[in-house]
Design a protein around this motif. Structure first.
Motif, PDB file in Angstrom:
ATOM      1  N   SER A   1       0.870  -1.280  -0.073  1.00 14.75           N
ATOM      2  CA  SER A   1      -0.045   0.141  -0.011  1.00 14.75           C
ATOM      3  C   SER A   1       0.651   1.306  -0.021  1.00 14.75           C
ATOM      4  O   SER A   1       0.629   2.238  -0.827  1.00 14.75           O
ATOM      5  CB  SER A   1      -0.894  -0.045   1.219  1.00 14.75           C
ATOM      6  N   ASN A   2       1.879   1.274   0.945  1.00 16.31           N
ATOM      7  CA  ASN A   2       2.647   2.573   0.927  1.00 16.31           C
ATOM      8  C   ASN A   2       4.079   1.946   1.564  1.00 16.31           C
ATOM      9  O   ASN A   2       4.136   2.038   2.824  1.00 16.31           O
ATOM     10  CB  ASN A   2       2.076   3.555   1.813  1.00 16.31           C
TER      11      ASN A   2
ATOM     12  N   LYS B   1       6.905   3.381   1.902  1.00 20.73           N
ATOM     13  CA  LYS B   1       7.654   4.575   2.687  1.00 20.73           C
ATOM     14  C   LYS B   1       6.935   4.488   4.047  1.00 20.73           C
ATOM     15  O   LYS B   1       7.638   4.579   5.286  1.00 20.73           O
ATOM     16  CB  LYS B   1       7.697   5.922   2.026  1.00 20.73           C
TER      17      LYS B   1
END
Length: 324
Positions: free
Chosen positions: A203-204, A206
């Protein structure tokens, strides 16, 4: 006094909200239509053939779905399936018992995944380029090992052949293995903390790193998992057909990726379910069986599958834009 049908409405509402609901309706509608179009479609022989076909490919789809969720992709799964067959068959012909030979074959497949994972997580290449190179390299290894000649494995012991050809109370072992793997990984993706990291990373990446998740390790082990399941499928194919052909699995990656994407796995990562992916491979299996029974040319079959994949990717793209 009769209570109002609140629960039924909620159940139907929840079913309609499921992304898989559309797939279920399409598969059922296609099956009903084909039952009228061909008298052979609804026979147990044809249904069993479809179940056997998508059960083995479904094992590979499970690994591909998890990899897509983490944001990767593997174009080498077809070559790895063939590689496991060739390595296992060669080891058996060299004198090893088939069980040890197949364990070595699955281990070799896992090493292919580890190699791809290394180039993705350490060197910094993306999954697409890395798996594309692995697809060519592994296919070349299959040709080198066999010298381009199919390996005949008709001397495999009956107890080993039973994996791909045997039954338990009328149910093929292949289907039982497939169901166990699907249930296991569906449970792990929904409940296990370690597998929730797959969604967070996809999803993300970072944000996942900032929250303490070692995203490189997650991507590495998911890549290994995908190749390992492909190796397992290759061993089952070898048991089923009693042979190892160096050209086996060419184009299989198209079916596998199409099934996962049709089932809701996002090419950008962070979304997907095992159940949806299995529905995707089931739909493709029904479509393939329908085209064969309707006597559609094999060239048209490939084109139609390509169109289905393009449509699935387009729908996925528009859904992601809408979410954004």
């Amino acid at each position: 006094m009769v209570a109002p049908p609140v629960r039924t409405g909620l159940s139907l509402g929840r079913f309609g909200a499921m992304r898989e609901a559309g797939l279920i309706v399409i598969i059922l509608a296609l099956c009903v239509a084909m039952s009228f179009a061909s008298p052979h479609f609804a026979t147990w022989g044809n249904v069993r053939a479809m179940l056997m076909s998508f059960s083995i490919e479904g094992i590979v789809v499970v690994g591909m779905t998890v990899l897509l969720i983490v944001g990767g992709i593997d174009l080498a799964v077809g070559s790895v399936v063939c590689f496991a067959m060739v390595v296992g068959g060669s080891m058996f012909l060299m004198g090893l018992d088939p069980w040890t030979a197949c364990l070595i074959a699955i281990g070799a497949s896992a090493l292919v995944g580890a190699g791809m994972g290394f180039f993705v997580t350490v060197v910094g290449l993306n999954h697409f380029i890395t798996s594309l190179a692995a697809m060519v390299i592994v296919r070349g290894l299959c040709l080198v090992i066999t010298k381009g000649t199919p390996l005949s494995l008709f001397t495999l012991p009956p107890e080993f052949k039973a994996i791909g050809q045997g039954e338990f109370n009328g149910v093929p072992y292949v289907i039982i293995i497939f169901v166990v793997i699907v249930v296991l990984f569906d449970f792990l993706l929904r409940r296990a903390t370690a597998f929730r990291k797959v969604f967070y990373t996809g999803s993300n990446e970072k944000a996942a790193e900032y929250s303490g998740i070692r995203t490189r390790q997650v991507k590495f082990w998911v890549t290994v998992l995908c190749s390992t399941l492909a190796g397992l499928a290759g061993v089952i194919y070898m048991s089923r057909f009693g042979a190892a052909t160096p050209t086996f699995g060419v184009g299989m990656e198209l079916n596998i990726i199409a099934a996962a994407v049709i089932g809701g796995a996002s090419l950008t990562g962070g979304a997907g379910t095992i159940f949806g992916a299995i529905l995707g491979i089931a739909l493709l299996s029904v479509v393939t069986s329908s085209l064969i029974l309707l006597d559609v040319s094999v060239y048209w079959q490939d084109m139609i599958k390509g169109c289905i994949l393009l449509a699935a990717v387009s729908i996925d793209h528009f859904l992601n834009r809408r979410k954004s």
